[in-house]
Design a protein around this motif. Structure first.
Motif, mmCIF file in Angstrom:
data_model
loop_
_atom_site.group_PDB
_atom_site.id
_atom_site.type_symbol
_atom_site.label_atom_id
_atom_site.label_comp_id
_atom_site.label_asym_id
_atom_site.label_seq_id
_atom_site.Cartn_x
_atom_site.Cartn_y
_atom_site.Cartn_z
ATOM 1 N N ARG A 1 55.405 -26.178 -92.542
ATOM 2 C CA ARG A 1 55.035 -25.075 -93.798
ATOM 3 C C ARG A 1 54.422 -24.405 -94.330
ATOM 4 N NH1 ARG A 1 55.018 -29.049 -98.676
ATOM 5 N NH2 ARG A 1 53.426 -28.562 -100.052
ATOM 6 N N HIS A 2 53.503 -23.781 -93.969
ATOM 7 C CA HIS A 2 52.214 -22.914 -94.102
ATOM 8 C C HIS A 2 52.607 -21.066 -92.869
ATOM 9 C CE1 HIS A 2 50.336 -25.095 -96.575
ATOM 10 N NE2 HIS A 2 49.851 -25.896 -95.553
ATOM 11 N N ILE A 3 53.885 -21.616 -92.473
ATOM 12 C CA ILE A 3 54.404 -20.749 -91.740
ATOM 13 C C ILE A 3 55.768 -19.709 -92.214
ATOM 14 C CG2 ILE A 3 55.169 -19.821 -89.699
ATOM 15 C CD1 ILE A 3 54.405 -22.329 -88.705
ATOM 16 N N PRO A 4 54.746 -18.554 -93.094
ATOM 17 C CA PRO A 4 56.150 -18.050 -94.168
ATOM 18 C C PRO A 4 57.117 -17.408 -93.261
ATOM 19 C CG PRO A 4 54.430 -16.543 -94.109
ATOM 20 C CD PRO A 4 53.542 -17.758 -92.991
ATOM 21 N N SER B 1 58.389 -8.561 -113.417
ATOM 22 C CA SER B 1 56.903 -7.330 -114.039
ATOM 23 C C SER B 1 56.399 -8.111 -113.113
ATOM 24 C CB SER B 1 57.763 -8.047 -115.421
ATOM 25 O OG SER B 1 57.201 -10.061 -115.301
ATOM 26 N N LEU B 2 56.323 -8.700 -112.160
ATOM 27 C CA LEU B 2 54.685 -9.324 -111.971
ATOM 28 C C LEU B 2 55.259 -8.901 -110.196
ATOM 29 C CD1 LEU B 2 54.418 -12.873 -113.257
ATOM 30 C CD2 LEU B 2 52.903 -10.141 -113.760
ATOM 31 N N MET B 3 53.796 -8.378 -109.751
ATOM 32 C CA MET B 3 53.808 -8.369 -108.460
ATOM 33 C C MET B 3 53.439 -9.084 -107.396
ATOM 34 S SD MET B 3 53.192 -5.608 -106.260
ATOM 35 C CE MET B 3 52.877 -3.919 -107.086
ATOM 36 N N PRO B 4 54.466 -9.220 -106.497
ATOM 37 C CA PRO B 4 54.785 -10.842 -105.433
ATOM 38 C C PRO B 4 53.455 -10.623 -104.404
ATOM 39 C CG PRO B 4 56.207 -9.467 -104.656
ATOM 40 C CD PRO B 4 55.782 -8.343 -106.065
ATOM 41 N N VAL B 5 53.217 -12.361 -103.755
ATOM 42 C CA VAL B 5 51.914 -11.925 -103.085
ATOM 43 C C VAL B 5 52.497 -11.237 -101.964
ATOM 44 C CG1 VAL B 5 50.813 -13.929 -101.817
ATOM 45 C CG2 VAL B 5 51.550 -14.398 -103.462
ATOM 46 N N LEU B 6 51.572 -9.645 -100.921
ATOM 47 C CA LEU B 6 51.704 -9.469 -100.377
ATOM 48 C C LEU B 6 50.953 -10.016 -99.115
ATOM 49 C CD1 LEU B 6 51.564 -6.113 -102.073
ATOM 50 C CD2 LEU B 6 53.631 -6.898 -101.754
ATOM 51 N N GLY B 7 52.001 -9.798 -98.198
ATOM 52 C CA GLY B 7 51.036 -9.935 -96.186
ATOM 53 C C GLY B 7 49.986 -10.986 -96.546
ATOM 54 N N TYR B 8 50.971 -11.787 -96.717
ATOM 55 C CA TYR B 8 50.097 -13.189 -96.741
ATOM 56 C C TYR B 8 50.499 -13.572 -96.095
ATOM 57 C CZ TYR B 8 48.327 -17.641 -98.169
ATOM 58 O OH TYR B 8 47.266 -18.843 -98.020
ATOM 59 N N PRO C 1 54.565 -24.779 -100.484
ATOM 60 C CA PRO C 1 54.793 -24.394 -99.377
ATOM 61 C C PRO C 1 54.389 -22.941 -99.230
ATOM 62 C CG PRO C 1 56.791 -25.517 -99.504
ATOM 63 C CD PRO C 1 56.421 -25.835 -100.947
ATOM 64 N N CYS C 2 53.479 -23.007 -98.129
ATOM 65 C CA CYS C 2 53.449 -21.267 -97.876
ATOM 66 C C CYS C 2 54.646 -20.195 -98.374
ATOM 67 C CB CYS C 2 52.942 -20.525 -96.416
ATOM 68 S SG CYS C 2 52.756 -19.188 -96.691
ATOM 69 N N PRO C 3 54.406 -19.285 -99.628
ATOM 70 C CA PRO C 3 55.525 -18.436 -99.439
ATOM 71 C C PRO C 3 55.807 -17.033 -98.998
ATOM 72 C CG PRO C 3 53.172 -17.425 -101.046
ATOM 73 C CD PRO C 3 52.808 -18.560 -100.064
ATOM 74 N N ALA C 4 57.500 -16.807 -98.976
ATOM 75 C CA ALA C 4 57.323 -15.773 -98.391
ATOM 76 C C ALA C 4 56.811 -14.673 -97.398
ATOM 77 C CB ALA C 4 59.252 -15.464 -98.665
ATOM 78 N N TYR C 5 57.182 -14.210 -96.643
ATOM 79 C CA TYR C 5 56.292 -13.031 -96.300
ATOM 80 C C TYR C 5 57.169 -12.098 -96.638
ATOM 81 C CZ TYR C 5 53.725 -10.200 -93.225
ATOM 82 O OH TYR C 5 52.782 -8.465 -92.040
ATOM 83 N N VAL C 6 55.955 -11.160 -97.780
ATOM 84 C CA VAL C 6 56.272 -9.763 -97.774
ATOM 85 C C VAL C 6 55.428 -8.667 -97.655
ATOM 86 C CG1 VAL C 6 56.935 -8.344 -100.409
ATOM 87 C CG2 VAL C 6 57.405 -11.332 -100.233
ATOM 88 N N GLU C 7 55.866 -7.727 -96.376
ATOM 89 C CA GLU C 7 55.150 -6.980 -96.077
ATOM 90 C C GLU C 7 55.601 -5.422 -96.775
ATOM 91 O OE1 GLU C 7 53.841 -5.133 -91.896
ATOM 92 O OE2 GLU C 7 55.967 -6.230 -91.811
#
Length: 1116
Positions: free
Chosen positions: A987-990, A1015-1022, A727-733
């Protein structure tokens, strides 16, 4: 309710020019003057936009006439501006009764007079023998206890006279009521009728007989009973005309005794006229204890005796003084807008008239004053005089047998004596109501003293219902529970005095109890009782419990609101016992840091949302403990909307704590940036530029810790990518931070070179933060993303002269001129205006803690209406900020709920066409500067956006509303008006869990429940729906409007643009989304709706579940 709402006025204004223009077309031959007026009106570029009148040179420099000079002198001495005089005169025209209607009312009153005098008499019977009453009419009075001494017979009235505001010329529309005093003959009354409700029983029987005969008369369209000012012992008969005049007037018949029938000395507040043995059915105690006084009962009898004398007094005072009458009418409008004049205990128009008479008698008002001056003088008196402490009197007699004011203060909370010195005109007014009147008068005087341009609108045209005026509201229902409260509070004397009205009996004790319990949290407590509705003459009168709910309004003090501790006296002090008795089981002994052992009450509240609702705990605890009212009967409205801004996994907090944590993390990062070593230029300023940093992000971010199984890892960039099979990952702004570097002669003077230098700084910034502080960073040419404590910040390097360089335009001759460009405006907005706005609103939140919740609710609502694209974050923040900086005629909100309700009212009633919304941040704009802004606004209105919001840093351009909203999208109803609905896959609405109707289940979004270091940058603004929306607007923006709720919306609404369905000439460059068809022998292009619908599904493959065409009106 008022004479006309602000919204109605605006609507009337908007249609004005059109109507006038049509009217003038028929008179085009009446001369040059008329045609010039027509040209002025027809030239309005925008419907409803006010335009300055165009005068010829001769008209402009024409000498004023003597009449005009006199009017100017009057305006200068009687009003503070010409505009205010015009506004007052227009309002008075609107609320006054026209002469034509007066003639019809007078004719109806003459007929009523004749018919009442012709009602036949009845034989004499005992009061308890009511078998003579016809079956179709009931006695409009609760006869409890039923047994009472005395006889009754009906005889035609000795006199029928019109009393009240109609004769005085001070009644106001829309509801015209005319009071008629029906004087009962002496023959049907006896000396002791003042005892044990005998007079009120006879009064009710007299009305019942009148009702029976008048109800059979075909002349009347309606004959019904009602209570006089909500007093259930004093019913009145309502008569209305038949036919088209049914709503013209309501005549109220009030039976009354002859003026001197009862001896006033028997009706003083210290006397008893309802015997305990009769009322309670008990034998009198043998200990010789005196009967309790019945001050309210006595006052109600006296009120009926003084109807005509009060009328004569007011007629003498007001007489031909038009200014006094205007002032009374304005005061009535003022009271009505604040809902202060309704029901038992209200501050009625009659009281205001008598107050004007008092101020005339004390020479505080002169008969030559204008209506505005009378209004101002009365408000000043109310604001500075507390009648609950120092009563006033119209009585000039020095008779020692008359009671003193102190005697009345013992019996009544508010004291204002009439000219007889025996009747308290404010007998029914509660202390809470008078304090509310005082509070409103103070606010109104502050508004008048400010000399604001919109003072008239705010003072007399803005309704102030309790739900918008008070921070918390509570409803007590059912009212029958107040009977038990009266027993618990031992209010037998009050019940005896008030004839069994347990609501009125308990009201004073309940308000005193809650005021004591809420203490420093409370600024004002007010109550509202809905007026008892009319009832048919064939029905029994409504009981006390049938009058709906008792509503209490709490106006709270923000400084004491969130305290969880009620600190009592030290344990060894005598007051400790009273404290324990008041708080019951909640009181406990506690040792404090200073060593003191005190009684204290501690309330359970962990989050700010729970602390705001501590008054709810106080109210329910005290009502249950002292008044036997369980919490199931207390319907408290204080945090009703909190659930809409709670994060999906948080039930007790509305996000203030999460916002504060993010701001603290930003402060830490700011200090790190200031202290960086190794940058070629030092940091001159670090400024936040994100809604989180001004406390207005609807759903604040929480520290993130990704679950790596949901992502693909880019080791070389220390970043994550979403996996297609998950599923689409959590939205991180990321939160935007602007980092200004100091000026230097080494900066290039070319825009492209500056961009490259900035990119180098972004890379260097990432290196230094990683080296010196171990932060995970990712640099790009325009920004550097920094991961700190689970929060992601997007740091943008800024150079203060860059917007200036982008404005420079070089001519072929080498001359440099300055001109705004889209790029320069955008950069200035992002690097200068936005940080300043964020800083100012951050400061506003520190002053007004409810600002954050109100702004977030406003955004939540706008986006739920699918209007988020038209209203920017910043514009909504500023509209809500205006409610706190310029709250008139209210006080600043102390709860998010009332702030949100005022936001809805402001946006829907503000005249956006003819006024800018001035938000005076930090009080930087002077009155003169605001005047200048309004003048400039009118001169350039047609070049400005639909909504214009002005701040001290943005005085002309309304930066935050340049891109919307459009006139077509404001307040579009959701879903049912859309032509096409695009259903999206959850499914694709974070942000699926942020939806208004939160889903019972959703998908895991690849975050671990426990935050920790990553240690890893999360997915941003997706956010796939937003990316899809951008593609739709790019591809079909010329054909349709697209609406979406970014907080978890599952539907995109589509509205076709009507203009795009007009056939266009065939052009090869105009074929996108269109098809060729023949029309009148010519080839034209029209939208290909079926193909567009297919394209909508193709563009969103995987995201789009279905595309529904909801309307066929645009098919070609």
């Amino acid at each position: 309710m008022g004479p006309a709402s602000a919204g109605a006025q605006d609507r009337g204004t908007a249609g004005g020019p059109e109507v006038i223009e049509v009217a003038l077309e028929g008179t085009a031959k009446e001369g040059k003057k008329e045609s010039s007026k027509k040209r002025t009106l027809a030239g309005c570029p925008v419907e409803g936009l006010l335009q300055p009148a165009k005068l010829t040179r001769a008209e402009l420099y024409k000498e004023p006439t003597s009449e005009e000079l006199n009017r100017l002198r009057e305006t200068e001495s009687l009003f503070h501006s010409s505009l205010l005089r015009l506004q007052v005169e227009e309002l008075l025209k609107e609320v006054r009764l026209p002469e034509k209607k007066k003639e019809r009312i007078d004719a109806f009153l003459r007929e009523v007079h004749q018919r009442v005098l012709k009602v036949p008499s009845t034989p004499k019977t005992e009061l308890t023998d009511q078998t003579w009453l016809p079956a179709g009419v009931r006695v409009p009075l609760h006869q409890v206890p039923y047994t009472v001494k005395g006889c009754f017979r009906f005889l035609p009235p000795a006199q029928v006279t019109v009393v009240g505001s109609y004769l005085l010329g001070t009644c106001i529309r829309p509801d015209i009521n005319v009071d008629m005093a029906v004087t009962m003959p002496r023959e049907i009354l006896q000396d002791k009728d003042g005892l044990n409700q005998r007079y009120f029983r006879k009064r009710a029987l007299y009305l019942a007989h009148l009702a029976h005969h008048l109800g059979q008369d075909p002349f009347f369209g309606s004959v019904r009973f009602s209570y006089t000012n909500g007093c259930h012992l004093k019913p009145s008969l309502l008569l209305r005309p038949r036919g088209k005049d049914e709503r013209l007037v309501t005549v109220r018949l009030h039976p009354c005794p002859p003026p001197d029938f009862f001896r006033p000395c028997r009706l003083l507040p210290s006397k008893n006229n309802v015997r305990s043995a009769w009322y309670r059915g008990q034998s009198p105690p043998g200990d010789g204890s005196p009967e309790p006084p019945t001050p309210h009962y006595n006052a109600w009898v006296l009120q009926d005796m003084t109807l005509e004398s009060h009328m004569q007094l007011l007629s003498t005072v007001l007489g031909s003084a038009l200014g006094l009458k205007d002032g009374v009418a304005l005061l009535k409008v003022w009271l009505r807008q604040r809902e202060l004049d309704k029901g038992l205990g209200g501050f009625s128009g009659f009281l205001v008239s008598m107050l004007v008479a008092f101020l005339v008698s004390t020479r505080k008002i002169h008969t030559t004053m204008s209506g505005y001056q009378v209004l101002r003088s009365v408000l000043q008196f109310l604001a500075t005089t507390d009648l609950t402490v120092n009563g006033i009197s119209l009585c000039l007699s020095s008779d020692p047998s008359l009671p003193a004011l102190a005697d009345f203060h013992q019996a009544f909370p508010v004291v204002f004596l009439d000219s007889s010195g025996c009747l308290n005109l404010c007998a029914d007014v509660t202390a809470s109501t008078y304090h509310q009147v005082q509070h409103e008068a103070r606010l109104s005087m502050a508004l008048l003293d400010s000399r604001a341009d919109d003072g008239f609108q705010l003072l007399l045209m803005t309704p102030k219902p309790m739900i918008r005026a008070f921070d918390h509201i509570l409803h007590l229902h059912p009212l029958s529970r107040l009977q038990a409260a009266c027993h618990r509070l031992k209010l037998w004397p009050e019940l005896q005095d008030l004839g069994g009205d347990y609501v009125s009996a308990a009201l004073g004790s309940l308000t005193t109890l809650l005021e004591q319990g809420l203490g420093s949290r409370l600024h004002l407590l007010a109550h509202s009782r809905p007026p008892v509705s009319e009832w048919d003459i064939s029905q029994d009168p409504p009981k006390h419990r049938d009058s709906g709910t008792l509503t209490l309004g709490l106006l709270l003090r923000p400084e004491g609101l969130t305290s969880v501790l009620e600190l009592g006296p030290e344990a060894n002090q005598p007051e400790a016992a009273d404290f324990r008795q008041f708080w019951g089981s909640r009181s406990e002994l506690r040792r404090f840091q200073d060593g003191a052992i005190r009684e204290a009450v501690v309330w359970e509240a962990a989050s700010m949302a729970q602390k705001r609702l501590i008054p709810h705990q106080v109210v329910t605890h005290l009502l249950a403990l002292h008044a036997n009212i369980p919490d199931t009967c207390v319907h408290y409205v204080g945090g009703l909307l909190d659930a809409l801004i709670q994060s999906p996994k948080e039930n007790s907090s509305t996000g203030e704590e999460a916002l504060a944590a993010a701001v603290r993390c930003y402060d830490d990062l700011s200090r790190l940036l200031w202290g960086l070593e190794g940058l070629p230029l030092t940091v001159s300023a670090v400024q936040g530029a994100h809604p989180v940093l001004r406390y207005t992000e609807v759903f604040p971010p929480t520290p993130v810790r990704p679950a790596y199984s949901f992502y693909e890892q880019l080791r070389e960039r220390a970043s994550l990518l979403p996996r297609p099979d998950k599923p689409c990952p959590a939205y991180v702004e990321p939160m935007t931070v602007v980092c200004h570097l100091e000026g230097s002669g080494q900066w290039p003077q070319d825009a492209e070179a500056i961009r490259r230098v900035r990119a180098a700084f972004q890379l260097r910034l990432a290196e230094l933060l990683t080296q010196q502080h171990g932060l995970q960073c990712r640099a790009t040419a325009t920004h550097t993303d920094v991961l700190k404590d689970g929060f992601v910040f997007r740091v943008r390097v800024a150079y203060q002269r860059e917007p200036q360089i982008l404005r420079e335009m070089r001519s072929p001759e080498g001359m440099i001129s300055l001109r705004d460009t889209p790029a320069s405006l955008r950069l200035e907005r992002d690097t200068r205006h936005l940080p300043l706005l964020t800083s100012a609103l951050h400061g506003l939140q520190q002053q007004h803690p409810a600002f954050s919740g109100a702004a977030r609710l406003a955004k939540r609502w706008v986006r739920a209406q699918l209007l988020g694209e038209g209203f920017t974050d910043e514009s909504l923040d500023l509209v809500v900020a205006a409610l706190f900086l310029h709250p008139e005629p209210f006080t600043p909100p102390s709860s998010p709920q009332v702030g949100f309700l005022r936001f809805l009212f402001l946006v829907s009633t503000f005249d956006w066409k003819n006024n800018p919304l001035i938000v005076n941040l930090n009080n930087e704009l002077t009155v003169e500067e605001q005047e200048e802004i309004r003048s400039g606004f009118l001169a350039t209105r047609t070049q400005l956006p639909v909504m214009v919001i002005v701040t001290p840093q943005d005085r002309k351009n309304s930066v935050w509303t340049q891109d919307g909203p459009s006139p077509q999208t404001v307040f579009r109803p959701p879903l049912d008006m859309y032509d096409v609905l695009i259903r999206l896959s959850p499914r694709h609405i974070p942000r699926h869990r942020q939806a208004v109707d939160s889903p019972a289940a959703s998908f895991c979004r690849g975050l671990l429940s426990e935050p920790g270091p990553s240690s890893l940058m999360p997915v941003l603004g997706y956010d796939p729906p937003q990316l899809y929306l951008a593609q739709l607007r790019e591809a079909f923006g010329d054909l349709a409007l697209f609406f979406y709720d970014q907080h978890g919306g599952e539907v995109i609404g589509v509205l076709w643009k009507p203009s795009s369905f007009q056939p266009q000439p065939f052009k090869a460059s105009n074929t996108k989304g269109r098809m060729v068809m023949s029309q009148g022998g010519e080839l034209v292009m029209v939208p290909n709706v079926e193909a567009i619908l297919e394209d909508l599904a193709v563009l969103g493959e995987g995201l789009v579940q279905a595309v529904e065409a909801r309307s066929e009106k645009w098919t070609v």
